[in-house]
Design an enzyme around this catalytic site. Structure first.
Site, mmCIF file in Angstrom:
data_model
loop_
_atom_site.group_PDB
_atom_site.id
_atom_site.type_symbol
_atom_site.label_atom_id
_atom_site.label_comp_id
_atom_site.label_asym_id
_atom_site.label_seq_id
_atom_site.Cartn_x
_atom_site.Cartn_y
_atom_site.Cartn_z
ATOM 1 N N ARG A 1 12.644 4.440 -24.392
ATOM 2 C CA ARG A 1 11.197 5.019 -24.143
ATOM 3 C C ARG A 1 10.265 4.018 -24.413
ATOM 4 O O ARG A 1 9.199 3.680 -23.265
ATOM 5 C CB ARG A 1 10.655 6.081 -24.768
ATOM 6 C CG ARG A 1 9.282 6.652 -24.449
ATOM 7 C CD ARG A 1 9.114 8.091 -24.613
ATOM 8 N NE ARG A 1 9.274 8.285 -26.094
ATOM 9 C CZ ARG A 1 8.302 8.008 -27.110
ATOM 10 N NH1 ARG A 1 7.385 7.299 -26.926
ATOM 11 N NH2 ARG A 1 8.766 8.366 -28.344
ATOM 12 N N TYR B 1 -4.092 8.550 -1.590
ATOM 13 C CA TYR B 1 -2.740 9.189 -1.834
ATOM 14 C C TYR B 1 -3.035 10.735 -2.496
ATOM 15 O O TYR B 1 -4.101 10.736 -3.091
ATOM 16 C CB TYR B 1 -1.803 8.636 -2.611
ATOM 17 C CG TYR B 1 -0.641 9.644 -2.705
ATOM 18 C CD1 TYR B 1 0.394 9.557 -1.673
ATOM 19 C CD2 TYR B 1 -0.132 10.089 -3.757
ATOM 20 C CE1 TYR B 1 1.393 10.495 -1.934
ATOM 21 C CE2 TYR B 1 1.053 10.738 -4.201
ATOM 22 C CZ TYR B 1 1.871 10.892 -3.112
ATOM 23 O OH TYR B 1 2.946 11.776 -3.122
ATOM 24 N N ASP C 1 -3.332 0.337 -5.115
ATOM 25 C CA ASP C 1 -1.803 0.845 -4.748
ATOM 26 C C ASP C 1 -1.420 0.251 -3.655
ATOM 27 O O ASP C 1 -1.770 0.320 -2.485
ATOM 28 C CB ASP C 1 -2.058 2.455 -4.536
ATOM 29 C CG ASP C 1 -0.717 3.204 -4.367
ATOM 30 O OD1 ASP C 1 0.142 2.654 -3.942
ATOM 31 O OD2 ASP C 1 -0.855 4.349 -4.533
ATOM 32 N N LYS D 1 9.294 4.411 -2.681
ATOM 33 C CA LYS D 1 8.959 4.103 -1.116
ATOM 34 C C LYS D 1 9.687 2.823 -0.701
ATOM 35 O O LYS D 1 10.901 2.769 -1.052
ATOM 36 C CB LYS D 1 7.506 4.122 -0.901
ATOM 37 C CG LYS D 1 6.707 5.187 -1.432
ATOM 38 C CD LYS D 1 7.129 6.704 -0.673
ATOM 39 C CE LYS D 1 6.599 7.814 -1.430
ATOM 40 N NZ LYS D 1 5.324 7.898 -1.871
#
Ligand SMILES: *Cc1c(COP(=O)(O)O)cnc(C)c1O
Length: 408
Positions: A72, A125, A197, A222
């Site tokens: 993590r 978005y 972004d 993406k």
């Protein structure tokens, strides 16, 4: 650990020849170790790492640069992805996440406090927009939405508690391209951190840190991963101090990617440059043909003359992207019929994969909006979004042309 340290990687990078992005995507994640080693980045499919004594664990836990302790907090496969994307974006370090929203949430929740104010571009978005709405309701972190047309808007909207400016390189599905250098400079002058972004452009087409961004975020789902087979995200930092701050919170938030997901993303990243070239080439061909088709009222793609942000797109983008949208003459009903009539292109919501996808926002992602609200979001009732894949452009055109002809 047998993997190369961050310091050694940075030194290597500094000495390396100035390599083109097409070369760097192939090699950026490679773990070059002395002696024979694997060509492909190994998948360290482990939750943790064993040590010889307590003191070494303690020193490893000092921060993001320490040895790997627990996945993590950091993992060699994940780190290889982080180093590669940081390199491609021209940043100092990166934090990979289990999704694009994981990366965006880590950045927003790490840097904002109750009472802070955010400036954000209007066509954001949908997931980011929902997160900002939630931050306003539950934490009193308000957002002022900007058209993104010019720096004056930022000076006018800025408040003493404004903290962050949030922009997208290419907006979805409007394909607006904002003038990043001007907007980011105005934000910086007002004391705002600039977050961009860059999911739809990818670092092959644009590197927002070169234009003054402090943080670049991606949905690696993406173009970066590119094969519609993995969900992931990443945040890249210009400044190592900011990286450290967000890293500490991201570790608590726990949106860490699985090592295998990171590996799939690295595998996709290696072909990013050739894929982007084909996405852009196909989009250019389809955009030109769509413009001339009688069933189509308008085409939105930054590579077309007449696009409202054509000048900014020319200056900032090394290619105009694989996403385009177009408005059908027949409106809402034509949009619904069109996406059911294509055969090669598939009706699905994502973007950035090798296969071409179509959606009709008014009947899917934006179905709750009336015609006026749609218009405010820059979307028409008959707007179709096309995430252009890397197939042969002529095959794609035949598919679209047949579906369009059925509408007339
Ligand atoms: C898809 C997308 C996101 C969210 O990414 P996930 O990987 O789905 O969480 C964020 N920003 C943009 C521009 C996107 O297209």
């Amino acid at each position: 650990m047998t993997t190369q340290s961050e310091a050694a990687r940075a030194a290597d990078r500094a000495q390396a020849l100035p390599l083109d992005a097409r070369t760097r995507v192939v090699h950026a994640a490679a773990m070059r170790t002395p002696g024979p080693g694997p060509l492909s980045v190994p998948i360290y499919q482990t939750s943790g790492f064993a040590f010889d004594d307590a003191d070494t664990i303690a020193s490893a836990m000092s921060g993001p640069e320490g040895d790997f302790v627990y996945t993590r907090r950091g993992n060699p496969t994940v780190r290889a992805l982080e180093s590669a994307v940081a390199d491609l974006e021209g940043g100092s370090a990166a934090i990979a996440s289990s999704s694009g929203m994981g990366a965006i949430s880590a950045v927003l929740l790490s840097l904002l406090r109750p009472g802070d104010h955010v400036l954000a571009q209007k066509c954001l978005y949908g997931g980011t927009f929902s997160t900002l709405s939630d931050l306003a309701r539950r934490y009193g972190i308000e957002t002022t939405y900007l058209e993104g047309d010019g720096p004056e808007e930022i000076a006018a909207a800025r408040r003493p508690n404004s903290r962050l400016l949030l922009l997208e390189t290419i907006a979805n599905p409007t394909t607006r391209v904002c003038d990043l250098p001007a907007l980011l400079a105005a934000g910086r002058a007002g004391g705002l951190l600039g977050v961009v972004d860059n999911s739809l452009a990818s670092p092959v087409l644009c590197r927002p840190i070169e234009h003054g961004a402090d943080i670049v975020v991606h949905s690696t789902t993406k173009y970066l991963a590119g094969h519609s087979d993995v969900i992931g995200g990443i945040a890249v930092f210009a400044d190592p101090v900011l990286h450290r701050t967000v890293w500490a919170r991201a570790v608590e938030l726990g949106a860490t990617p699985d090592p295998f997901a990171a590996w799939l993303t690295i595998r996709g990243l290696q072909t990013l440059a050739v894929r982007m070239r084909q996405h852009c080439e196909n989009a250019a061909l389809l955009a030109e043909r769509l413009v001339a088709h009688p069933a189509v009222a308008a085409v939105h793609w930054p590579g077309l003359d007449g696009h409202p942000d054509r000048a900014a797109a020319r200056r900032l983008l090394d290619g105009y992207g694989g996403m385009l949208s177009f408005d059908l003459v027949g409106g809402r009903e034509a949009g619904r019929r069109f996406v059911g009539a294509v055969r090669l292109a598939r009706l699905a919501l994502s973007i950035g994969g090798v296969e071409t996808l179509v959606t009709h926002p008014a009947s899917t992602s934006h179905r709750e909006l009336g015609d006026r609200q749609l218009k405010e979001a820059g979307i028409g009732a008959g707007t179709v979004r096309l995430a252009v894949g890397i197939e042969h452009g002529e095959d794609l055109w035949r598919d679209l042309d047949r579906a369009l002809s059925a509408l007339i």
